[in-house]
Every structure is written in structure tokens, then in C-alpha cells.
Design an enzyme around this catalytic site. Structure first.
Site, PDB file in Angstrom:
ATOM      1  N   CYS A 198     -23.349  -4.207 -35.047  1.00 54.69           N
ATOM      2  CA  CYS A 198     -22.831  -3.701 -33.771  1.00 54.69           C
ATOM      3  C   CYS A 198     -22.261  -2.298 -33.886  1.00 54.69           C
ATOM      4  CB  CYS A 198     -21.777  -4.658 -33.230  1.00 54.69           C
ATOM      5  SG  CYS A 198     -20.163  -4.530 -34.030  1.00 54.69           S
ATOM      6  N   CYS A 224     -22.799 -11.902 -43.638  1.00 52.00           N
ATOM      7  CA  CYS A 224     -21.795 -12.163 -42.609  1.00 52.00           C
ATOM      8  C   CYS A 224     -21.722 -13.649 -42.283  1.00 52.00           C
ATOM      9  CB  CYS A 224     -22.103 -11.353 -41.358  1.00 52.00           C
ATOM     10  SG  CYS A 224     -20.875 -11.544 -40.040  1.00 52.00           S
TER      11      CYS A 224
END
Length: 487
Positions: free
Chosen positions: A269, A136
Site C-alpha cells: 500500500c 506479512c
């Protein structure tokens, strides 16, 4: 900005230093396209965002149905949304309002799906344990976001000038730097501008491990304002500023106070609060049961596993057999076998080194110290050899104390056999594989995870772990592997 205390204080520190700051929030997971069996839950808080004339969705938002974005079907039961994206975006806006800066929300959900999430699933299907946080950072935070900055006004010397006059003169478009709340340092050569990535002051929070696959060309335009602080200090600073900005003692918690008291986010998340990460993966990957064997592929079968992607080297296997603590030693994809050993400190879990692939040098080339070490190691004159047998340190997981090690490239012939080549920048740079040997045995070397190499405090780069090196006493026990490695 994520809505947490680190990125919030990053913005506040830069603003207080006189920078013209804009808060950018990245939306990386699309709930609406994730699955049809999701049940939306209402937001936990509401914030007035009318003050934000610049708070708009990015023009880079794409329809999830195009350009290769194909959400995978799920089989999991109906459940609430796991990700706190909407609440985090509201927190970012509230913090920016308190600081006095604009906020913008950018949508990178399509890019995240294609470049991070699907790659992660493919790695699990290969029987490996990937690190999506590293991907990421490389692909999204310091990849797509950097490119967005360049396309929308420019970054660094490339930013444009609008020609619109303001009280301060000509208003310039774009940004000088991209700043984040990572705990790391960047040092730039005052003459050349060449950037180096260094460990943060707070060794417990140091995040260079997650930044190890960035490039020097990107680091030139990056600021890490928290480099000199430790986490407790950052929280105290947030609470102190929040208290000083309150209008009276009866005020509710300010936005920065909320950020300081907010529970630190861990992991991905959208996985949410679940007992096992494997439960999440089962919504995308089909579990294929197979045998569980002791010590090796020829060992006794003691049970059946629930799909290899749910197991990681060094972790408890969940297998019940006698009264032993069975720990994962390896996953063998060709035979769909889970190999376990008895005890968390079993000798077989410890390896003298590993083979790494897809090496990334932050500077773009191997460091001179490595070339000097390799030249000295290959020298027939013992007087020319370096006294330090382990000139570097490396980590195979975040927060591990850097371990002394030596590294050497593996040159292969067209047939895949190891050959000897001269030690040159070109040869070492072109090497696909590297052998890393540690001074001390390392526990639970997991294929797919990231190895990060350091020269004292400087992060030199990272690579993907392909396999661990077997200890000589166990090399003969598993005929399914090559003599020197375990897949």
C-alpha cells in the site's frame, strides 16, 4: 478488515450466520516516522465514528523510536503520502456501522517494519526478489494479530470468561476464530481437529500461495468464509445486501456498495501509484551501477544497469541495444553484473527445476506421500517404484497453473558436499535444501520468490527459491556458477 469488499463481506457473512463479530483493522505503516520530507494530504472522506465505543487504538501501540524501530533516511523528493491507511480505516468503520458490529484499530507498524519491511530490503540487497505479502501473512496477519488475540481475551479454547451477565447469559471474552477475506479453504478433522489448507473454489483468486508458510496450529483457529465463492459472486452479494439495507432509492452509495465498487488494491500500500517499484526501493537502497552482459558473465557488455535490486528475472531490462528485446536472465551480486538475453521466450529463461531452502511444512512434518515417493525412488526393485514420476504440483508465482513436479531433499556434509542418507521423517524434516524438478520447463525462476507445493488441492507448504537448475546445454557457458545451478 481492510476496507475492501472481500473482508467486508467476510464480516457480513459471519454476522448473518449468528457469529458475534468484531472488525479488526491493522495499521502497518507509520507515515509520521517514515521520513521528514513527507507532505501530508487531507483525508478524502470523513465518517462519523461516535457510535463506536470500542473503536480505539490498540494498547499494543509502541513508540516508533524504540525496540529496534529505526526508520531509514530517504533521498527522494517531497511527495504526498502514498498509503491509503486513513481512508481505509474510515471505510472499515463505515462498513462495520452498516453491518452493526464494533471496529477496532490495531497498530503493528513497528512489527511490520522489523519483521517484513527490513527483511524485504535485505533480500533485495542480496540480489533476490522477495515476496513481502507472504511474509506479512506469516509474521503480521497470522502472527502478531493471532498473538494479540491470545493476549486480549484468548483465542479458541483459551479464551476467558468475564463473569458479566448479559441477556444471553455469561459474556465470554476473546474470540473463537480469526476470520479473513482470503480465498482459501480450511478443513478440520472432526475427531482430532487437525487443519488442512486447501485451494479455493475460485482458482483465479485462490490465495493459498500467500498462505503457504502458515502453521497447522494457527489454521485451527482461522475461518475463510469466502472459500466457496468466486469474486464476481462476492461483489454481487455486497451490492445486493447494500441495496436491501438502503432506506430509500435516493440514498447515497452505502458502505458495502462503496466496498464492492472500490478498485482492488494490488501490491504494497505505501508504495502508491508509481511507475516503477524500483523508484521506491531507491529511497532506501543505494543503487550501484554495473555492467550489462549478454547470455552470461563472459558475454558482451552492452550497457550499464542502475542497481541490481531494480531487476527481476524474466522482466524487461530496459536496456537499449540494437533493436532487440533484452530480458533479465540473472543478477550476479559478486561481480555486480546484470545478465540479459534477447527475447521474452529465450530458451535460457526456461529451467527444468530449482533448489529451494528454508522449507516450511504446514503440518509440521513432511507428508507421508513424499516419504513413500522417496523410498520408492531409491528402491532397486523397479516393481516397487511409483508409476507417477511427478506426484506433486507446485507454483513459483501467484495465479500460475500448478505444475507437475517431483521433490527430493538435499543432504549435505559438514563440508557442504551432497551425501546420501536414509529416507526418514527426521532426515527429511532436517534437510535445509530441496531439489524440485518439473515435468515441463519453467520460465523465469527468480531467487528469493516463494515456491508452494501441493498434493492435488491441499497446500503442503512453501519454501524460498535459492537458485534455478541450469539446462545441460547452457551449463558450460557461465564459469561463475556451479554446474547445476544459477544464482
Amino acid at each position: 478488515m481492510s476496507g475492501g469488499v472481500d473482508s467486508s463481506m467476510c464480516a457480513h457473512i459471519l454476522h448473518s450466520q449468528g457469529y458475534d463479530v468484531t472488525g479488526l483493522y491493522m495499521h502497518n505503516w507509520n507515515h509520521d516516522e517514515e521520513t521528514q520530507d513527507e507532505v501530508e494530504t487531507p483525508p478524502t472522506s470523513q465518517h462519523n465514528t461516535t457510535y463506536l465505543s470500542e473503536s480505539t487504538l490498540s494498547t499494543e501501540h509502541h513508540s516508533p523510536g524504540g525496540n529496534g524501530y529505526k526508520p531509514m533516511p530517504r533521498t527522494a523528493p517531497i511527495r504526498p503520502k502514498a498509503c491509503t491507511s486513513d481512508r481505509d480505516w474510515a471505510d472499515v468503520q463505515s462498513v462495520c456501522a452498516q453491518i452493526g458490529i464494533p471496529a477496532r484499530r490495531l497498530d503493528f507498524s513497528r512489527q511490520y517494519w522489523n519483521q517484513v519491511f527490513q527483511v524485504m530490503l535485505q533480500e533485495y540487497e542480496r540480489g533476490r526478489t522477495p515476496n513481502p505479502d507472504v511474509s506479512c501473512n506469516r509474521e503480521i496477519k497470522f502472527g502478531e494479530l493471532v498473538e494479540w488475540c491470545r493476549r486480549n481475551g484468548g483465542l479458541g479454547k483459551d479464551r476467558g470468561v468475564s463473569g458479566v451477565r448479559s441477556s444471553g447469559g455469561v459474556r465470554e471474552e476473546g474470540w473463537d476464530y480469526l476470520a479473513t477475506g482470503h480465498y482459501a479453504r480450511v478443513e478440520r478433522d472432526p475427531e482430532t481437529g487437525v487443519a488442512r489448507l486447501l485451494r479455493a473454489k475460485d482458482s483465479n483468486k485462490d490465495q493459498t500461495y500467500y498462505l503457504s508458510t502458515l502453521s497447522e496450529s494457527v489454521l485451527r483457529h482461522v475461518l475463510f468464509p469466502l472459500a466457496q465463492y468466486d469474486k464476481p459472486t462476492v461483489k454481487r452479494m455486497a451490492l445486493a445486501f447494500a441495496s436491501s439495507s438502503a432506506t430509500n432509492q435516493d440514498d447515497e452509495l452505502t458502505s458495502l456498495q462503496n466496498a464492492a465498487l472500490k478498485k482492488e488494491s494490488m501490491g504494497i500500500c505505501f508504495v502508491g501509484q508509481r511507475k516503477r517499484f524500483g523508484d521506491f526501493l531507491k529511497e532506501y537502497l543505494d543503487p550501484l551501477p554495473g555492467p550489462v552482459r549478454i547470455n552470461g558473465l563472459g558475454g558482451e557488455v552492452i550497457g550499464t544497469h542502475k542497481g541490481l535490486f531494480q531487476y527481476t528475472v524474466g522482466q524487461a531490462s530496459g536496456v537499449i541495444h540494437k533493436h532487440n528485446k533484452w530480458v533479465v536472465l540473472k543478477t550476479d551480486l559478486p561481480s555486480n553484473t546484470l545478465v540479459v538475453v534477447d527475447g521474452t521466450q529465450n530458451d535460457r529463461l526456461f529451467s527444468p527445476g530449482l533448489i529451494a531452502e528454508d522449507w516450511h511444512w504446514i503440518s509440521g512434518a513432511p507428508p507421508k506421500k513424499l516419504l513413500q515417493f522417496l523410498t520408492a525412488t531409491n528402491s532397486t526393485n523397479t516393481k516397487d517404484k511409483q508409476n507417477d514420476e511427478y506426484p506433486f504440483t507446485a507454483q513459483i508465482r501467484h495465479r500460475q497453473i500448478p505444475q507437475p513436479c517431483a521433490i527430493e531433499p538435499i543432504f549435505e556434509s559438514a563440508a557442504g558436499n551432497e551425501v546420501s542418507l536414509s529416507t526418514t521423517v527426521a532426515n527429511v524434516s532436517s534437510a535445509r535444501l530441496f531439489r524440485v524438478r518439473f515435468k515441463d520447463l519453467q520460465r523465469a525462476v527468480a531467487p528469493g520468490q516463494i515456491l508452494v507445493l501441493y498434493d492435488q488441492d491441499e497446500c503442503l507448504g512453501g519454501a524460498v527459491i535459492k537458485s534455478s537448475l541450469l539446462r545441460p546445454e547452457y551449463a558450460h557457458e557461465d564459469s561463475g556458477n556451479q554446474p547445476s545451478t544459477v544464482n
